[in-house]
Design a protein around this motif. Sequence first.
Motif, PDB file in Angstrom:
ATOM      1  N   ARG A   1      -7.842  -1.676  -7.141  1.00  0.00           N
ATOM      2  CA  ARG A   1      -9.190  -0.679  -6.980  1.00  0.00           C
ATOM      3  C   ARG A   1     -10.329  -1.608  -7.264  1.00  0.00           C
ATOM      4  NH1 ARG A   1      -7.539  -0.901 -12.245  1.00  0.00           N
ATOM      5  NH2 ARG A   1      -8.886  -0.642 -13.980  1.00  0.00           N
TER       6      ARG A   1
ATOM      7  N   GLU B   1       5.400   0.610 -15.096  1.00  0.00           N
ATOM      8  CA  GLU B   1       5.635   1.509 -14.319  1.00  0.00           C
ATOM      9  C   GLU B   1       7.139   1.823 -14.151  1.00  0.00           C
ATOM     10  OE1 GLU B   1       3.413   3.332 -10.402  1.00  0.00           O
ATOM     11  OE2 GLU B   1       3.271   1.217 -10.889  1.00  0.00           O
TER      12      GLU B   1
ATOM     13  N   PHE C   1       8.372   3.623 -10.682  1.00  0.00           N
ATOM     14  CA  PHE C   1       8.248   2.982  -9.295  1.00  0.00           C
ATOM     15  C   PHE C   1       9.565   2.847  -8.738  1.00  0.00           C
ATOM     16  CE2 PHE C   1       7.260  -0.311  -6.263  1.00  0.00           C
ATOM     17  CZ  PHE C   1       5.932   0.063  -5.862  1.00  0.00           C
TER      18      PHE C   1
ATOM     19  N   ARG D   1       0.851  -3.238 -14.179  1.00  0.00           N
ATOM     20  CA  ARG D   1       1.263  -1.811 -14.635  1.00  0.00           C
ATOM     21  C   ARG D   1       2.543  -1.464 -15.185  1.00  0.00           C
ATOM     22  NH1 ARG D   1      -1.556   3.059 -12.898  1.00  0.00           N
ATOM     23  NH2 ARG D   1      -2.742   1.727 -11.496  1.00  0.00           N
TER      24      ARG D   1
ATOM     25  N   GLY E   1       4.073   7.997  -1.839  1.00  0.00           N
ATOM     26  CA  GLY E   1       4.035   7.220  -2.923  1.00  0.00           C
ATOM     27  C   GLY E   1       4.976   6.032  -2.813  1.00  0.00           C
TER      28      GLY E   1
ATOM     29  N   LYS F   1       0.821  -1.265   0.091  1.00  0.00           N
ATOM     30  CA  LYS F   1       0.058   0.115   0.020  1.00  0.00           C
ATOM     31  C   LYS F   1       0.911   1.195   0.016  1.00  0.00           C
ATOM     32  CE  LYS F   1      -3.995   2.255   2.574  1.00  0.00           C
ATOM     33  NZ  LYS F   1      -4.649   2.379   3.517  1.00  0.00           N
ATOM     34  N   LEU F   2       0.488   2.314  -0.772  1.00  0.00           N
ATOM     35  CA  LEU F   2       1.303   3.518  -0.867  1.00  0.00           C
ATOM     36  C   LEU F   2       1.008   4.447   0.160  1.00  0.00           C
ATOM     37  CD1 LEU F   2       1.003   3.956  -4.935  1.00  0.00           C
ATOM     38  CD2 LEU F   2       2.573   2.682  -3.520  1.00  0.00           C
TER      39      LEU F   2
ATOM     40  N   THR G   1       5.061  -3.461 -12.299  1.00  0.00           N
ATOM     41  CA  THR G   1       4.247  -3.766 -11.048  1.00  0.00           C
ATOM     42  C   THR G   1       3.199  -4.521 -11.174  1.00  0.00           C
ATOM     43  OG1 THR G   1       3.029  -1.507 -10.859  1.00  0.00           O
ATOM     44  CG2 THR G   1       5.234  -1.723 -10.022  1.00  0.00           C
TER      45      THR G   1
ATOM     46  N   PRO H   1       5.840   2.351  -1.229  1.00  0.00           N
ATOM     47  CA  PRO H   1       5.085   1.165  -0.841  1.00  0.00           C
ATOM     48  C   PRO H   1       5.579   0.568   0.338  1.00  0.00           C
ATOM     49  CG  PRO H   1       6.969   0.584  -2.313  1.00  0.00           C
ATOM     50  CD  PRO H   1       6.911   1.909  -2.547  1.00  0.00           C
TER      51      PRO H   1
ATOM     52  N   SER I   1       2.556  -3.502  -6.070  1.00  0.00           N
ATOM     53  CA  SER I   1       2.059  -2.089  -5.623  1.00  0.00           C
ATOM     54  C   SER I   1       0.685  -2.142  -5.320  1.00  0.00           C
ATOM     55  CB  SER I   1       2.488  -1.283  -6.618  1.00  0.00           C
ATOM     56  OG  SER I   1       1.842   0.036  -6.572  1.00  0.00           O
TER      57      SER I   1
ATOM     58  N   GLY J   1      -1.050   0.587  -5.492  1.00  0.00           N
ATOM     59  CA  GLY J   1      -1.470   1.583  -6.263  1.00  0.00           C
ATOM     60  C   GLY J   1      -2.122   0.610  -7.491  1.00  0.00           C
ATOM     61  N   ASN J   2      -2.136  -0.713  -7.397  1.00  0.00           N
ATOM     62  CA  ASN J   2      -2.851  -1.405  -8.506  1.00  0.00           C
ATOM     63  C   ASN J   2      -3.936  -2.361  -8.064  1.00  0.00           C
ATOM     64  OD1 ASN J   2      -0.867  -0.732 -10.401  1.00  0.00           O
ATOM     65  ND2 ASN J   2       0.702  -2.450  -9.873  1.00  0.00           N
TER      66      ASN J   2
END
Length: 354
Positions: free
Chosen positions: A117, A130, A133, A128, A88, A83-84, A152, A90, A112, A114-115
Amino acid sequence: MIKKNKKSINKLALVALCSAAVTLTGCIDTAEKQTAATTKAPAQKFLPLSDPNNTGAWVLNTEVSDEFDGKALDEDKWFIVGKLDENGQPIYKDPDYPEREVWIGRAPAQFSGGNVRLEDGMLKLSARWEPDFPFTTEQGLDNVKWQYGNFTTAAIINRKMFKYGYMEVRAKAADAEVSSALWMTRHAFKNGQRNDTSLELDIFEHFGSHRMEGQAHRDRDLWWTIHDWDPKYGHENGKNVTYTETKDLGFRVADAFHVYGFEWSDKGIRYYVDGKLFSDVSIADVEAFAKKKGRDKGWVIDKAMHLWLDTETFPWRGYPDSKEDLEANSPEGEKDDGIVDFEVEYLRVWQKAK
């Protein structure tokens, strides 16, 4: 209202069928007893696709099941790996076991948060592209050939453990050279290292697309495996595997949503695809497989475990080497975001009533 009406109709039908030798009161008593019996089992909104009449007397475990229809993932239920934070960066710390080592993903991809949702009423776990990162500079776990970099992936872990049950997901794999997986672990650590009580049950590891020669069939595979990480057997050349099975599903796993059901019990494993029995493996089958590999025990998954959902890399089967490669199978108009999703509509776990 429908259930109440059905009960009323059943009750009246019993009254109407009473013979003259039986009093009306006695027949009503019979009807009341039948009505009471039918109301003892709690009504359930969801039942297994493979058992719509619930002949198995399954009870939904709401602590680990998820419809993924909220605005954000329920972090009381799930641990988001990587979790970021506000900068930003991790974070790889298990909220329930802060002393444990947390796996950050198989190189070259790193997990990550951020991936992760919720969107369109489902969970979406992304791979992703990235390159910017903040990748670790450490060597990838068990893969000394590959360094972390460029793209990621994502992982969430259920914070509650359970033993035995029927697991069902409706899902579609990411259409790229990455794995979309549902699996279970029981990890025990000593001084930060995994010890001999660590177990793994891979329920499916779908590989959405392939570029490597001779691997094209992999996007149709159902592949599940039992791992025993006892170090006395070693981990090279599949020595940690006590059972594995690969079968052709008859469809590409990334083309459409399908329902995958997995019954794990003290009898063995039963696998269902779209509600139909696809494979049936007994404990004796597992033990026979393990014995051929020189192991003294095969059925090691007799303890409570955590559920995972993730995307990850299998470098030996290929991995994206560019943004264009990652999105090679994405629809026109979706090839510029550098994202390919593993989509899960729901995860449901039923167990036997105690």
